[in-house]
Write a protein that holds these residues in place. Structure first.
Motif, PDB file in Angstrom:
ATOM      1  N   UNK A 264      52.308  72.911 -66.188  1.00 26.47           N
ATOM      2  CA  UNK A 264      52.708  73.779 -67.300  1.00 26.47           C
ATOM      3  C   UNK A 264      51.602  73.876 -68.348  1.00 26.47           C
ATOM      4  N   UNK A 265      50.902  72.768 -68.568  1.00 25.97           N
ATOM      5  CA  UNK A 265      49.849  72.746 -69.588  1.00 25.97           C
ATOM      6  C   UNK A 265      48.616  73.507 -69.107  1.00 25.97           C
ATOM      7  N   UNK A 266      48.221  73.246 -67.846  1.00 25.85           N
ATOM      8  CA  UNK A 266      47.026  73.862 -67.269  1.00 25.85           C
ATOM      9  C   UNK A 266      47.396  74.480 -65.912  1.00 25.85           C
ATOM     10  N   UNK A 267      47.908  75.695 -65.904  1.00 28.55           N
ATOM     11  CA  UNK A 267      48.376  76.306 -64.643  1.00 28.55           C
ATOM     12  C   UNK A 267      47.304  76.378 -63.561  1.00 28.55           C
ATOM     13  N   UNK A 268      46.039  76.449 -63.947  1.00 28.05           N
ATOM     14  CA  UNK A 268      44.977  76.529 -62.938  1.00 28.05           C
ATOM     15  C   UNK A 268      44.675  75.176 -62.307  1.00 28.05           C
ATOM     16  N   UNK A 269      45.189  74.091 -62.898  1.00 24.91           N
ATOM     17  CA  UNK A 269      45.028  72.743 -62.341  1.00 24.91           C
ATOM     18  C   UNK A 269      46.428  72.177 -62.082  1.00 24.91           C
ATOM     19  N   UNK A 270      47.001  72.533 -60.950  1.00 19.57           N
ATOM     20  CA  UNK A 270      48.406  72.186 -60.703  1.00 19.57           C
ATOM     21  C   UNK A 270      48.608  70.716 -60.332  1.00 19.57           C
ATOM     22  N   UNK A 271      47.502  70.043 -59.945  1.00 17.80           N
ATOM     23  CA  UNK A 271      47.607  68.637 -59.572  1.00 17.80           C
ATOM     24  C   UNK A 271      46.971  67.747 -60.641  1.00 17.80           C
ATOM     25  N   UNK A 272      47.440  66.539 -60.734  1.00 13.73           N
ATOM     26  CA  UNK A 272      46.808  65.572 -61.630  1.00 13.73           C
ATOM     27  C   UNK A 272      45.374  65.311 -61.176  1.00 13.73           C
ATOM     28  N   UNK A 273      44.461  65.143 -62.135  1.00 16.11           N
ATOM     29  CA  UNK A 273      43.064  64.893 -61.778  1.00 16.11           C
ATOM     30  C   UNK A 273      42.502  63.790 -62.682  1.00 16.11           C
ATOM     31  N   UNK A 274      41.250  63.452 -62.480  1.00 12.29           N
ATOM     32  CA  UNK A 274      40.570  62.368 -63.198  1.00 12.29           C
ATOM     33  C   UNK A 274      41.338  61.051 -62.998  1.00 12.29           C
ATOM     34  N   UNK A 275      41.495  60.247 -64.056  1.00 12.96           N
ATOM     35  CA  UNK A 275      42.162  58.948 -63.880  1.00 12.96           C
ATOM     36  C   UNK A 275      43.614  59.116 -63.438  1.00 12.96           C
ATOM     37  N   UNK A 276      44.303  60.127 -64.000  1.00 15.54           N
ATOM     38  CA  UNK A 276      45.697  60.354 -63.622  1.00 15.54           C
ATOM     39  C   UNK A 276      45.786  60.673 -62.132  1.00 15.54           C
ATOM     40  N   UNK A 277      44.880  61.532 -61.681  1.00 12.65           N
ATOM     41  CA  UNK A 277      44.878  61.913 -60.273  1.00 12.65           C
ATOM     42  C   UNK A 277      44.537  60.745 -59.366  1.00 12.65           C
ATOM     43  N   UNK A 278      43.591  59.908 -59.813  1.00 13.35           N
ATOM     44  CA  UNK A 278      43.247  58.746 -58.992  1.00 13.35           C
ATOM     45  C   UNK A 278      44.444  57.804 -58.862  1.00 13.35           C
TER      46      UNK A 278
END
Length: 669
Positions: free
Chosen positions: A486-500
């Motif tokens: 919702x915050x960043x529609x172009x990045x639908x998946x968690x990334x960086x530390x959250x994604x790791x």
């Protein structure tokens, strides 16, 4: 702020100036390790924190610390360090690779002989008595000899013109008393003024900076005898100080002096007049901040004058101004965190931040705003944690959180609680990490900041994962990812530390294909958006671990090598440990046992120094698997026992299943 000065002469390095300071540390270590080399680091204590600080004996310069650690692990030659303070950065290597040799002062006989060799005339009994008065201190004897030569006609009988008595003298006091005699003898002449100028620095100084201080306009009480000197007169002043043993004038670009000389004359000037002391530093600050051609330089070398400006601005009593104008605006670039995220210069950032503390890293200076003090505490804690100094990070992190809560700044309180949860997790207090994670979610929701509501749920999910509660962890990661989309529609998946963190959980759940798909996509995002070195390294780590699970050894090798290289550049010791542990698993699987043990050894060194108990546990599990692969069952059982103990102590129940599997594998048949 990194002041590491390195000489590449004789090593065949053609263009060292193209490397930044931290790269020079790595490169110099490689060059020294390539052959039997004698590297002498004389008088290291100005680059160490003093006994009155919580980091007593540690190096202020993290690049130099990294160089020494590398050499303590592997060095076919000899690195000789002289210092009055034990080097804490290589504490764990002192009994073997880095032994300590306590040097006694010269005996009366040896000291008397030294005075005689230096041309001092008189009965041998008088020479030995003079040595006894300075307690055989090497620098004191040399300065005494030159003083007697310059002012007492080489006559030992006139030694009493120097006040050398005071019963039990503190370390270095003998030399200071002779320097005080020189200070009196030079009176208000150019020599004393030149020594005062050296006192503004704690390391070799560029002649151009000394020129800034000695030229017009006059700073009353500092540079009057120097302002109207010709270049010939100035060189004559330097030559006289060099002959007196108070100055080294060998380098055409720099001036240097023994650390005690710089300390003494700097302290004398400051005690004499705080106003003059601040005026000198202010002049240096104004000069240095104007040196870079660009307002916001891009490289560490281009930023170097700004790093020095921060130190001098704080010494000038202009901390808030320096924080705003030099550090926030030009170095950190406000919320961009350029120094850390783009250049990976964590050690440099920590040294800069230290300038704003009265006592590093406990009390930020009282003349800073409350908001600035809270920000500095949190930044310090972040840097300390990333550099692997986790135990030291707890105090500033908790203090920063308390300040934010008192201010009812809920967004910043959430950020502080996130950092505290991650820190407690790394230190092995899983229950406390879960509690701090819950507080972070509460503060973030209170702030109504959507981004931090997302981040805090991912952090709490990570803590739940380590506690063994994969169901709660999965639910929280899904909530966080929904918010992310919702915050960043172009990045639908968690990334960086959250994604790791999410990929880490998915690997636990056996979903390696999903991790490969996710990390491949987030790596493309990271490259396109030019995200931080750490973000890119973590994507490689997820891809490497997924390839390892899927049995794709070539892919795993490529990704994990890239991971370790990138994490070294990023400077995040905690995550470097994760990369080393993953690569050690790969080496074990392909039966490269020596390489596996090498990575485990480095990982456990970092983990032990930083108090990273979860990583220590993982290392013991790695050692147990390696020993099992080598049919060393007794060693495997010992490591398994250590790992089981840490799982219980830390609440690290994520590893319960692995413990059970190893116990079955090692059970008597």
């Amino acid at each position: 702020m990194s002041f590491l000065i390195m000489r590449f002469v004789g090593f065949g390095e053609d263009e060292p100036e193209k490397l930044n300071t931290e790269q020079r540390a790595e490169r110099l270590a490689e060059l020294v390790q390539a052959r039997k080399t004698l590297l002498v680091l004389d008088g290291l204590e100005p680059l160490q924190y003093g006994a009155e600080t919580v980091q007593a004996g540690e190096l202020k310069d993290r690049a130099l610390a990294d160089l020494l650690r590398r050499l303590s692990w592997q060095n076919p030659g000899l690195c000789l360090i002289t210092t009055r303070v034990l080097v804490e950065d290589i504490r764990d290597r002192r009994n073997n690779a880095a032994p300590v040799i306590e040097l006694d002062h010269l005996s009366d006989q040896a000291g008397g002989a030294l005075l005689e060799v230096m041309g001092i005339e008189g009965e041998i009994e008088g020479l030995e008595a003079a040595s006894r008065k300075v307690q055989g201190h090497g620098l004191a004897l040399n300065l005494l000899a030159t003083y007697l030569r310059d002012f007492c006609n080489n006559d030992i009988r006139r030694v009493d013109e120097v006040d050398l008595f005071d019963g039990d003298l503190r370390q270095g006091e003998q030399a200071r008393r002779i320097m005080a005699a020189y200070e009196w003898a030079f009176s208000d002449g150019p020599e004393r003024a030149a020594l005062y100028l050296l006192g503004f620095f704690d390391r070799p100084v560029q002649r151009s900076l000394i020129d800034v201080l000695r030229q017009a306009p006059v700073i009353e009480g500092l540079n009057e005898p120097l302002v109207n000197q010709t270049n010939k007169d100035w060189q004559r002043t330097l030559t006289r100080l060099e002959k007196a043993g108070l100055l080294s004038d060998e380098d055409k670009d720099e001036l240097d002096a023994h650390p005690l000389v710089r300390e003494h004359f700097g302290a004398q000037l400051r005690d004499k007049s705080e106003k003059v002391w601040r005026a000198g530093h202010l002049r240096l600050y104004e000069h240095l901040k104007a040196v870079p051609k660009e307002h916001q330089p891009d490289t560490l070398d281009e930023m170097a004058p700004l790093f020095q400006a921060v130190h001098h601005g704080c010494q000038a009593g202009r901390r808030q101004e320096t924080l705003n104008e030099a550090y926030f605006d030009r170095i950190v670039r406000e919320s961009e965190f350029y120094l850390i995220k783009k250049l990976g210069a964590l050690g440099t950032d920590l040294a800069l931040v230290a300038s704003f503390f009265e006592t590093p890293f406990e009390h930020p200076a009282a003349d800073l705003s409350e908001a600035a003090r809270a920000w500095l505490l949190n930044t310090t804690a972040f840097d300390l944690r990333a550099l692997g100094r986790l135990g030291e990070a707890v105090t500033p992190m908790r203090a920063g959180l308390e300040l934010r809560v008192d201010q009812e700044d809920w967004k910043q309180a959430a950020i502080s609680a996130v950092n505290l949860s991650e820190l407690q997790l790394a230190l092995g207090d899983v229950a406390a990490a879960v509690a701090a994670g819950k507080a972070a979610v509460k503060h973030a929701d209170k702030s109504e900041d959507a981004y931090w509501s997302c981040v805090t749920r991912a952090v709490l999910a990570d803590a739940n994962h380590e506690s063994g509660d994969t169901t709660a962890a999965h639910q929280l990661f899904e909530e966080a990812e929904f918010m992310q989309a919702r915050i960043q529609p172009s990045y639908r998946w968690l990334y960086s530390r959250k994604g790791y963190g999410y990929c880490d959980l998915l690997l636990t759940l056996g979903l390696a294909d999903a991790v490969r798909q996710r990390a491949s996509q987030t790596l493309e995002w990271a490259k396109t958006a030019e995200l931080s070195l750490l973000t890119i390294a973590l994507d490689h780590l997820s891809l490497g671990r997924a390839a390892l699970e899927l049995g794709d050894w070539d892919e795993a090798h490529c990704r994990l090598d890239q991971t370790v290289d990138d994490l070294r550049k990023a400077g995040h010791m905690e995550f470097l440990t994760r990369g080393l542990l993953a690569r050690a698993d790969l080496f074990r699987e392909v039966e490269e046992h020596r390489e596996s043990r090498r990575d485990l050894d480095e990982a456990v060194r970092i983990a032990e120094r930083g108090g990273m108990r979860l990583h220590q546990c993982d290392a013991h599990l790695g050692y147990a698997r390696l020993a099992l692969a080598e049919d060393r069952h007794d060693d495997a059982r010992e490591h398994l026992k250590s790992a089981a103990s840490l799982v219980r102590e830390c609440g690290y129940h994520r590893r319960d299943g692995e413990l059970s599997e190893l116990e079955k594998a090692l059970a008597p048949s």
